[in-house]
Design an enzyme around this catalytic site. Sequence first.
Site, short mmCIF file in Angstrom:
data_model
loop_
_atom_site.label_atom_id
_atom_site.label_comp_id
_atom_site.label_asym_id
_atom_site.label_seq_id
_atom_site.Cartn_x
_atom_site.Cartn_y
_atom_site.Cartn_z
N GLY A 11 0.78 -1.22 0.00
CA GLY A 11 0.00 0.00 0.00
C GLY A 11 0.82 1.28 0.00
CB THR A 12 4.31 2.22 -0.93
OG1 THR A 12 4.37 1.75 -2.27
CG2 THR A 12 4.97 1.25 0.03
CG ASN A 13 1.79 3.27 -5.71
OD1 ASN A 13 2.20 4.29 -6.25
ND2 ASN A 13 2.38 2.11 -5.87
CE LYS A 90 -8.17 -12.08 -8.58
NZ LYS A 90 -7.66 -13.45 -8.66
CG LEU A 92 -10.56 -5.14 -11.65
CD1 LEU A 92 -10.40 -3.65 -11.36
CD2 LEU A 92 -11.51 -5.78 -10.65
CG ASN A 106 -3.16 -0.55 -12.83
OD1 ASN A 106 -3.02 -0.71 -11.64
ND2 ASN A 106 -2.53 -1.28 -13.74
CG HIS A 108 2.61 -1.80 -15.57
ND1 HIS A 108 2.29 -3.05 -15.06
CD2 HIS A 108 3.66 -1.98 -16.40
CE1 HIS A 108 3.12 -3.94 -15.59
NE2 HIS A 108 3.95 -3.32 -16.40
C1 GRF Z 1 4.66 -2.34 -6.79
O1 GRF Z 1 5.33 -3.31 -7.57
C2 GRF Z 1 4.18 -1.26 -7.68
O2 GRF Z 1 5.08 -1.09 -8.75
C3 GRF Z 1 2.87 -1.78 -8.19
O3 GRF Z 1 2.34 -2.60 -7.16
C4 GRF Z 1 3.40 -2.99 -6.27
C5 GRF Z 1 3.14 -2.64 -4.84
O4 GRF Z 1 2.63 -1.37 -4.75
N1 GRF Z 1 2.01 -0.68 -8.48
P1 GRF Z 1 2.09 -0.82 -3.30
O5 GRF Z 1 3.30 -0.57 -2.45
O6 GRF Z 1 1.21 -1.91 -2.71
O7 GRF Z 1 1.35 0.43 -3.63
#
Ligand code: GRF
Length: 207
Positions: A11-13, A90, A92, A106, A108
Amino acid sequence: LRIGVLVSGSGTNLQSIIDKSESGYIPGSVELVISSKSGVYAIERAKNHNIPAYVVAPKNYSTKEDYEDKLIEILQSHNVDLVVLAGFIKVLSPHFVQAFAGRIMNIHPSLIPAFCGEGFYGEKVHKAVLDYGVKITGVTVHFVDEGADTGPIILQRAVPVMDDDTVETLAARVLEEEHKIYPEAVKLFAEGRLKVEGRRVKIIKQE
Ligand code: GRF
């Protein structure tokens, strides 16, 4: 703008979008988080900010359509304007995509159309980048259409590949860029500045 975020992992994004919403950079709020699995840190991140977090696991549903109906029901119950996939694992189906046509984003971790599509997710992307020997990789934010990583591209940023890179060091450098570009894309959407013309997404200049 009311934002719903779908997650599957750390969940860093999600965190960068929460932070940029709370700071006012994004004129919007994360109204809920739905994770495809329990016990992931993304759920803790939501709880830390008093954001409702749901776990909806595909394995608990007999069909993909029933699973997606649950996602749609929860998102619509929170009157979400934009669905953000953030580390969501997943793919969708058209059933879900049509319920939120033009309102799903999304991210990528490559420069689409390179190193994307079925099977290219997470560290597999960076491994393929290193194995191929490209010198430049990057990040792509795109609208989700009915394919895997095929929707109209909103923003991209280049990230250099270093000779001594490992999957881990490259993933970390790419992730840093993700945390900048995703909030920027959500902000543009919230400000109504993204104009989709066929496959092209044009950014309306701020007057
Ligand atoms: C990472 O590989 C990112 O590039 C992709 O999902 C993975 C984990 O992201 N978007 P997050 O830290 O869970 O947001």
